[in-house]
Motif scaffolding. Structure first.
Motif, PDB file in Angstrom:
ATOM      1  N   ALA A  24       3.049   4.718  -9.876  1.00  0.00           N
ATOM      2  CA  ALA A  24       3.594   4.325 -11.180  1.00  0.00           C
ATOM      3  C   ALA A  24       4.911   3.579 -11.008  1.00  0.00           C
ATOM      4  O   ALA A  24       5.184   2.596 -11.720  1.00  0.00           O
ATOM      5  N   ALA A  25       5.739   4.023 -10.083  1.00  0.00           N
ATOM      6  CA  ALA A  25       7.007   3.340  -9.821  1.00  0.00           C
ATOM      7  C   ALA A  25       6.772   1.930  -9.293  1.00  0.00           C
ATOM      8  O   ALA A  25       7.490   0.989  -9.653  1.00  0.00           O
ATOM      9  N   LEU A  43       0.859  -1.173   0.000  1.00  0.00           N
ATOM     10  CA  LEU A  43       0.000   0.000   0.000  1.00  0.00           C
ATOM     11  C   LEU A  43       0.898   1.226   0.000  1.00  0.00           C
ATOM     12  O   LEU A  43       2.081   1.131   0.340  1.00  0.00           O
ATOM     13  N   VAL A  44       0.356   2.373  -0.322  1.00  0.00           N
ATOM     14  CA  VAL A  44       1.098   3.625  -0.262  1.00  0.00           C
ATOM     15  C   VAL A  44       0.422   4.534   0.749  1.00  0.00           C
ATOM     16  O   VAL A  44      -0.774   4.843   0.627  1.00  0.00           O
ATOM     17  N   ARG A  45       1.195   4.958   1.744  1.00  0.00           N
ATOM     18  CA  ARG A  45       0.637   5.887   2.725  1.00  0.00           C
ATOM     19  C   ARG A  45       0.704   7.308   2.194  1.00  0.00           C
ATOM     20  O   ARG A  45       1.769   7.775   1.776  1.00  0.00           O
ATOM     21  N   VAL A  46      -0.442   7.970   2.226  1.00  0.00           N
ATOM     22  CA  VAL A  46      -0.526   9.347   1.754  1.00  0.00           C
ATOM     23  C   VAL A  46      -1.102  10.243   2.843  1.00  0.00           C
ATOM     24  O   VAL A  46      -1.781   9.779   3.763  1.00  0.00           O
ATOM     25  N   ASN A  47      -0.809  11.518   2.743  1.00  0.00           N
ATOM     26  CA  ASN A  47      -1.380  12.516   3.651  1.00  0.00           C
ATOM     27  C   ASN A  47      -2.561  13.173   2.950  1.00  0.00           C
ATOM     28  O   ASN A  47      -2.392  13.845   1.936  1.00  0.00           O
ATOM     29  N   LEU A  96       6.451  -6.261  -7.252  1.00  0.00           N
ATOM     30  CA  LEU A  96       5.513  -5.572  -6.369  1.00  0.00           C
ATOM     31  C   LEU A  96       4.099  -5.639  -6.925  1.00  0.00           C
ATOM     32  O   LEU A  96       3.888  -5.582  -8.138  1.00  0.00           O
ATOM     33  N   GLU A  97       3.134  -5.748  -6.019  1.00  0.00           N
ATOM     34  CA  GLU A  97       1.724  -5.700  -6.391  1.00  0.00           C
ATOM     35  C   GLU A  97       1.072  -4.530  -5.653  1.00  0.00           C
ATOM     36  O   GLU A  97       0.957  -4.560  -4.423  1.00  0.00           O
ATOM     37  N   PHE A  98       0.680  -3.511  -6.396  1.00  0.00           N
ATOM     38  CA  PHE A  98       0.043  -2.349  -5.776  1.00  0.00           C
ATOM     39  C   PHE A  98      -1.377  -2.712  -5.364  1.00  0.00           C
ATOM     40  O   PHE A  98      -2.191  -3.135  -6.179  1.00  0.00           O
ATOM     41  N   GLY A 138      -4.609   1.232 -13.609  1.00  0.00           N
ATOM     42  CA  GLY A 138      -4.584  -0.172 -13.210  1.00  0.00           C
ATOM     43  C   GLY A 138      -5.431  -0.410 -11.975  1.00  0.00           C
ATOM     44  O   GLY A 138      -6.148   0.476 -11.499  1.00  0.00           O
ATOM     45  N   GLU A 139      -5.330  -1.606 -11.444  1.00  0.00           N
ATOM     46  CA  GLU A 139      -6.144  -1.974 -10.288  1.00  0.00           C
ATOM     47  C   GLU A 139      -5.640  -1.286  -9.025  1.00  0.00           C
ATOM     48  O   GLU A 139      -4.450  -1.058  -8.847  1.00  0.00           O
ATOM     49  N   ALA A 140      -6.594  -0.986  -8.154  1.00  0.00           N
ATOM     50  CA  ALA A 140      -6.305  -0.432  -6.824  1.00  0.00           C
ATOM     51  C   ALA A 140      -7.403  -0.943  -5.902  1.00  0.00           C
ATOM     52  O   ALA A 140      -8.314  -0.207  -5.524  1.00  0.00           O
ATOM     53  N   PRO A 141      -7.338  -2.212  -5.558  1.00  0.00           N
ATOM     54  CA  PRO A 141      -8.488  -2.858  -4.916  1.00  0.00           C
ATOM     55  C   PRO A 141      -8.776  -2.467  -3.470  1.00  0.00           C
ATOM     56  O   PRO A 141      -9.869  -2.730  -2.976  1.00  0.00           O
ATOM     57  N   GLN A 142      -7.824  -1.845  -2.775  1.00  0.00           N
ATOM     58  CA  GLN A 142      -8.008  -1.571  -1.349  1.00  0.00           C
ATOM     59  C   GLN A 142      -7.929  -0.078  -1.042  1.00  0.00           C
ATOM     60  O   GLN A 142      -7.313   0.697  -1.769  1.00  0.00           O
TER      61      GLN A 142
END
Length: 471
Positions: free
Chosen positions: A218-219, A182-186, A226-228, A263-267
């Motif tokens: 994108a990276a 996952l990617v943590r964002v503010n 890796l699976e985003f 692309g997919e972003a299931p969560q």
């Protein structure tokens, strides 16, 4: 002291209780009562009996309270998402307090476990938690921690910075696996208690900005190892209502929708931070109400954008374990101190106990407010404004800043401080070379050790020169 001097001065929010022996239900474990003898009982065990067995200070956790709150939290979010034909995963935020027993209790209740260090990961694994049910946070994960997490098959790693993408990808490639991240964002929403502040940028060490999220994602998608899985956000702690969560959800769903084009972003993980009552005036919303209102907000935003509701995740910690904890102390000395104020001289009573900031740093760190009651007996004496302080060499060593306690509280009495289950044992230290106290669990009158208390010998065992004798 002048006989005309007002006896006490209290903060505006503190209300003198009609009965100084009463236990306000919202700040104590549900099975905490006063026995006919006047003693406080926690989970069916009396304060004096617990102290006789384990000494003071001692952190007492009501096991059934933790199990119940964990199950209630899972049920609340499951019901909330079911209304929208969606799915949810609830993680227990281990930073609140983690031991092998706690990890087993919460996973048995249906929660996953969130960790943020190699040590927390080790505890969860030692408890037998399925690695696929563990999420790994942290703004500065070491290579060793990343390697270990990938090697054991951890469920998700939360990417906290752009440079971490390549490091996790390399670890996954080396292990011959495809790591979910996952990617943590503010989100720009920072919530504390019942207020929140929404800003374009947030100045903190965690995560990345929403503006930079597409570049980081994108990276990730460019790495075959890796699976985003989606975005993660945490807006604050000790939050009483849903307004901040709703605003954050609006922003997060917008970012989620944008990422779907690539692309997919299931969560979508919306974090935790649900508050508890530390004093009688605190009024946190019930978890069922919070769950429903937050999920409804996500659903509304998804409908408006014509997209499916992603698999949602949440990470409560304090709201599961906080109210379950009660710390017992022994009173040492008491004194009355004359204080000069703009309104004239005032009297403050100090009650010193045999613990302090080494077992509860929150008052010193955050100015946190707590409650307290006499634990070994009831009293017919008048209520007196008191400050419960620790035994450390710091003027800020305060356990309970302001509380009404019986005027006859004296040396040898037991003081019980509720709502200490979260962030007390986790933040404990050996300041002044004081051993950290034990953590015990009670259930149906039976007590057992969760974390053994330290001894002076334990402290000396870590001192490399202790066995050399005097120079």
């Amino acid at each position: 002291m002048s006989s005309a001097m007002p006896a006490t001065f209290a903060p505006d929010w503190l209300v003198e209780p009609a009965d100084v022996n009463e236990l306000p239900s919202k700040v104590w474990p549900r099975r905490t009562t006063r026995a006919e003898s006047g003693e406080i009982t926690i989970g069916g065990a009396s304060a004096s009996a617990l102290v006789a067995q384990y000494g003071t200070p001692v952190l007492v956790l009501d096991e059934q309270e933790i199990r119940d709150r964990a199950a209630e939290t899972v049920a609340a979010f499951t019901e909330a998402v079911a209304a929208h034909n969606a799915a949810v995963t609830v993680y227990y935020a281990g930073k609140a307090f983690l031991s092998t027993h706690i990890a087993r209790w919460v996973t048995e209740a249906g929660l996953n476990v969130d960790v943020c260090s190699g040590g927390e990961l080790a505890v969860a694994l030692a408890a037998g938690v399925d690695p696929a049910r563990i999420g790994f946070h942290g703004n500065n994960k070491s290579d060793a921690e990343i390697d270990r997490a990938v090697a054991v098959g951890i469920g998700t790693i939360v990417i906290d910075s752009f440079e971490e993408v390549d490091r996790v990808a390399a670890a996954a490639a080396q292990a011959g696996t495809r790591q979910r991240v996952l990617v943590r964002v503010n989100s720009g929403v920072h919530a504390e208690t019942h207020d929140f502040l929404a800003t374009a940028h947030e100045d903190q060490k965690f995560g990345i900005t929403l503006r930079d999220a597409p570049r980081v994602v994108a990276a990730i998608r460019a790495h075959s190892s890796l699976e985003f899985r989606g975005l993660h956000c945490h807006i604050g702690s000790q939050i009483f209502g849903s307004s901040g969560f709703r605003e954050s959800a609006r922003r997060m769903v917008a970012a989620h929708a944008e990422l779907l084009a690539g692309g997919e972003a299931p969560q979508l993980n919306l974090g935790g931070g649900f508050g508890i009552a530390y004093t009688s005036i605190d009024d946190p919303a019930p978890i069922a109400d919070l769950a429903r209102e937050i999920v409804d907000a996500v659903a509304e935003e998804c409908v408006a954008r014509g997209i499916a509701i992603p698999h949602l995740s949440f990470e409560p910690g304090r709201s599961i374990v906080g109210t379950a904890g009660v710390t017992l102390y022994s009173v040492g000395t008491t004194k009355e101190v004359t204080v000069d104020t703009p309104e004239g001289e005032r009297m403050r009573r100090y009650i010193s106990v045999d613990g302090g900031m080494s077992d509860n740093a929150r008052t010193a760190l955050y100015g946190a407010q707590y409650s307290a009651r006499l634990a070994n007996r009831t009293s017919g004496s008048a209520a007196q404004l008191s400050r419960v302080v620790g035994m450390h060499c710091e003027s800020g060593d305060i356990v309970v800043d302001n509380e009404y306690l019986p005027a006859d509280a004296t040396r040898g009495d037991l003081i019980a401080v509720p709502a200490t289950g979260a962030y007390c044992a986790s933040l404990a230290s050996n300041y002044n070379h004081v051993p950290r106290p034990p953590v015990i669990a009670v259930r149906v009158g039976e007590a057992r050790i969760l974390v053994r208390g330290e001894t002076i010998d334990d402290l000396l065992a870590r001192d490399a020169g202790a066995d050399e004798g005097e120079a």
